[in-house]
Design an enzyme around this catalytic site. Structure first.
Site, PDB file in Angstrom:
ATOM      1  N   CYS A   1     -18.175  -2.457 -19.757  1.00  0.00           N
ATOM      2  CA  CYS A   1     -19.445  -2.508 -19.011  1.00  0.00           C
ATOM      3  C   CYS A   1     -20.145  -3.856 -19.163  1.00  0.00           C
ATOM      4  CB  CYS A   1     -20.366  -1.378 -19.463  1.00  0.00           C
ATOM      5  SG  CYS A   1     -19.680   0.251 -19.140  1.00  0.00           S
TER       6      CYS A   1
ATOM      7  N   GLU B   1       0.826  -1.212   0.000  1.00  0.00           N
ATOM      8  CA  GLU B   1       0.000   0.000   0.000  1.00  0.00           C
ATOM      9  C   GLU B   1       0.859   1.260   0.000  1.00  0.00           C
ATOM     10  OE1 GLU B   1      -3.011   0.404  -0.692  1.00  0.00           O
ATOM     11  OE2 GLU B   1      -3.718  -1.647  -0.586  1.00  0.00           O
TER      12      GLU B   1
ATOM     13  N   CYS C   1     -13.935  -1.069 -15.008  1.00  0.00           N
ATOM     14  CA  CYS C   1     -14.403   0.320 -15.062  1.00  0.00           C
ATOM     15  C   CYS C   1     -13.176   1.229 -15.183  1.00  0.00           C
ATOM     16  CB  CYS C   1     -15.211   0.635 -13.807  1.00  0.00           C
ATOM     17  SG  CYS C   1     -16.180   2.136 -13.947  1.00  0.00           S
TER      18      CYS C   1
ATOM     19  N   TYR D   1      -6.108   6.981   3.827  1.00  0.00           N
ATOM     20  CA  TYR D   1      -6.364   5.929   2.852  1.00  0.00           C
ATOM     21  C   TYR D   1      -5.642   4.626   3.250  1.00  0.00           C
ATOM     22  CZ  TYR D   1      -5.685   2.817  -0.962  1.00  0.00           C
ATOM     23  OH  TYR D   1      -5.630   1.661  -1.685  1.00  0.00           O
TER      24      TYR D   1
ATOM     25  N   CYS E   1     -26.120   0.440 -12.820  1.00  0.00           N
ATOM     26  CA  CYS E   1     -25.226   1.594 -12.989  1.00  0.00           C
ATOM     27  C   CYS E   1     -25.944   2.743 -13.721  1.00  0.00           C
ATOM     28  CB  CYS E   1     -23.984   1.169 -13.777  1.00  0.00           C
ATOM     29  SG  CYS E   1     -22.888   2.539 -14.137  1.00  0.00           S
TER      30      CYS E   1
ATOM     31  N   ASP F   1      -9.646   4.839  -3.208  1.00  0.00           N
ATOM     32  CA  ASP F   1      -8.510   5.305  -4.018  1.00  0.00           C
ATOM     33  C   ASP F   1      -9.058   5.842  -5.346  1.00  0.00           C
ATOM     34  OD1 ASP F   1      -9.240   3.102  -5.480  1.00  0.00           O
ATOM     35  OD2 ASP F   1      -7.282   2.124  -5.441  1.00  0.00           O
TER      36      ASP F   1
ATOM     37  N   CYS G   1     -19.339  -6.083 -16.387  1.00  0.00           N
ATOM     38  CA  CYS G   1     -19.396  -5.475 -15.050  1.00  0.00           C
ATOM     39  C   CYS G   1     -20.558  -6.023 -14.222  1.00  0.00           C
ATOM     40  CB  CYS G   1     -19.539  -3.961 -15.195  1.00  0.00           C
ATOM     41  SG  CYS G   1     -19.655  -3.124 -13.608  1.00  0.00           S
TER      42      CYS G   1
HETATM   43  S1  SF4 Z   1     -21.431  -0.489 -15.812  1.00  0.00           S
HETATM   44 FE1  SF4 Z   1     -20.948   1.361 -14.670  1.00  0.00          FE
HETATM   45  S2  SF4 Z   1     -19.637   0.681 -13.014  1.00  0.00           S
HETATM   46 FE2  SF4 Z   1     -19.704  -0.946 -14.527  1.00  0.00          FE
HETATM   47  S3  SF4 Z   1     -17.933  -0.609 -15.883  1.00  0.00           S
HETATM   48 FE3  SF4 Z   1     -19.698   0.412 -16.807  1.00  0.00          FE
HETATM   49  S4  SF4 Z   1     -19.594   2.497 -16.003  1.00  0.00           S
HETATM   50 FE4  SF4 Z   1     -18.298   1.266 -14.696  1.00  0.00          FE
END
Ligand code: SF4
Length: 365
Positions: free
Chosen positions: A213, A53, A206, A136, A222, A154, A216
């Site tokens: 996406c 870290e 992301c 942090y 989202c 972060d 994701c």
């Molecule tokens: S869906 Fe939203 S959180 Fe997921 S990668 Fe795309 S922009 Fe990022």
């Protein structure tokens, strides 16, 4: 700001989806215990997590891995790190930048060994009292090592949260809002894995530019994905352009040895070794730039090309002025060091560039 009921409503759904994604996609990192091994009863090593870290502040994972491995080879335990000379730590750290971190790292290792019997405090507040550990890092260690429900934010996490909740206020003003969402999401169950999962999501899915996406786990919830705003987030207030400073570095060589000196403890590149230079002056161009203020009256020669380096707040351009001595002279400060043993000295990246440039002056670095 205020409370965000939607976040609370979806909290469990989002956390579960992310943890499930992490169980199958966690990055393999030398300081990390995989979700599988954690279930098998292996705990993260506080020394490893702390070291990684500290190294990761301002630097990427790819850059950090070889440094982490070098540290592990040289100092496999915190006791060994605490007992070593600061100069050895600076030498191995050289190239990672922000050298105050290396000095604090060493100081922190000594405090842990002398005052804490070699064991890191297990709370955010306790960790925060140690040198080099800010909010942090304290949150990251408390969450990852001790599974305390701390919120770890972060740059990756800022990006993911800004997008998931479509926070359009530019950074840094949006930080309180980001924190509020992030805190509401932080679970009591597996908070360490959750923190690492969120960082991994930002680092691999992301990402700043080529978002994935479709892979994701948060896609269906989202907001920025739905609104088509993701690539514009997080918004930022425009940065001021970095100014340029210029100066001359003096490469004096005698019989395969070069003149080096140590920089003052405080300030930029504090305590590191350097090829002596005159002042680094803010300037717009080399046209009409003053001549070098040579430290010894002799026939110095300005080498073609220059060395360029970028620090956080400014760009630097250095022209190298060279002197080949036929007789050894006594130095008022600094020391003579074998040119081919430059690895043994705590030389920051900009100084290593000077060594390269002298070896090959036509190479513009
Ligand atoms: S869906 Fe939203 S959180 Fe997921 S990668 Fe795309 S922009 Fe990022």
């Amino acid at each position: 700001m205020g409370n965000h009921p939607d976040t609370m409503l979806k909290k469990e759904e989002l956390v579960d989806a992310l943890l499930d994604w992490y169980d199958h996609n966690a990055r393999t990192l030398p300081w990390r215990i995989s979700p599988e091994d954690k279930i098998g009863g292996i705990s993260p090593d506080p020394y490893h997590v702390w070291l990684s870290e500290i190294m990761l502040q301002q630097t990427t994972v790819v850059t950090v891995i070889p440094y982490f491995e070098k540290f592990m080879e040289q100092w496999p335990t915190i006791e060994k790190l605490a007992k070593t000379e600061l100069d050895d730590v600076l030498t191995t750290w050289a190239g990672l930048g922000y050298y105050a971190r290396a000095r604090n790292l060493h100081k922190c290792a000594q405090i842990i060994c002398q005052d804490f019997n070699g064991i890191f405090p297990d709370t955010y507040e306790g960790l925060l009292k140690l040198p080099g550990i800010g909010t942090y890092t304290a949150a990251a260690i408390a969450a990852i090592v001790y599974d305390n429900a701390e919120t770890v934010i972060d740059g990756n996490v800022e990006r993911v949260i800004s997008r998931a909740f479509n926070i359009t206020t530019p950074l840094p003003d949006s930080r309180p809002e980001i924190r509020e969402y992030a805190e509401q999401l932080t679970p009591n169950h597996r908070p360490g894995d959750y923190a690492q999962a969120l960082m991994d999501l930002g680092a691999t899915i992301c990402t700043p530019k080529t978002l994935k996406c479709d892979l994701c786990p948060w896609q269906s919830d989202c907001i920025s994905h739905e609104m088509g705003t993701a690539t514009k987030l997080p918004a930022r207030t425009s940065k001021k352009a970095r100014p340029t400073r210029r100066g001359y570095a003096f490469w004096a060589e005698y019989d395969g040895q070069v003149w080096l000196r140590r920089r003052p403890e405080k300030g930029l590149l504090g305590g590191m070794m350097e090829v002596p230079s005159d002042e680094w002056v803010p300037s717009n161009s080399w046209d009409n730039f003053p001549n070098p203020r040579i430290p010894i009256i002799a026939n110095w020669e300005i080498l073609p090309g220059m060395v360029r380096h970028t620090f956080t707040h400014f760009h630097l351009e250095l022209k190298i002025v060279r002197l080949d001595l036929e007789e050894m002279i006594n130095l008022q400060e600094g020391q003579w060091c074998p040119v081919d043993e430059s690895d043994k000295y705590a030389l920051p990246t900009v100084m290593k560039k000077i060594f390269l440039h002298v070896g090959e002056p036509l190479l513009d670095l």
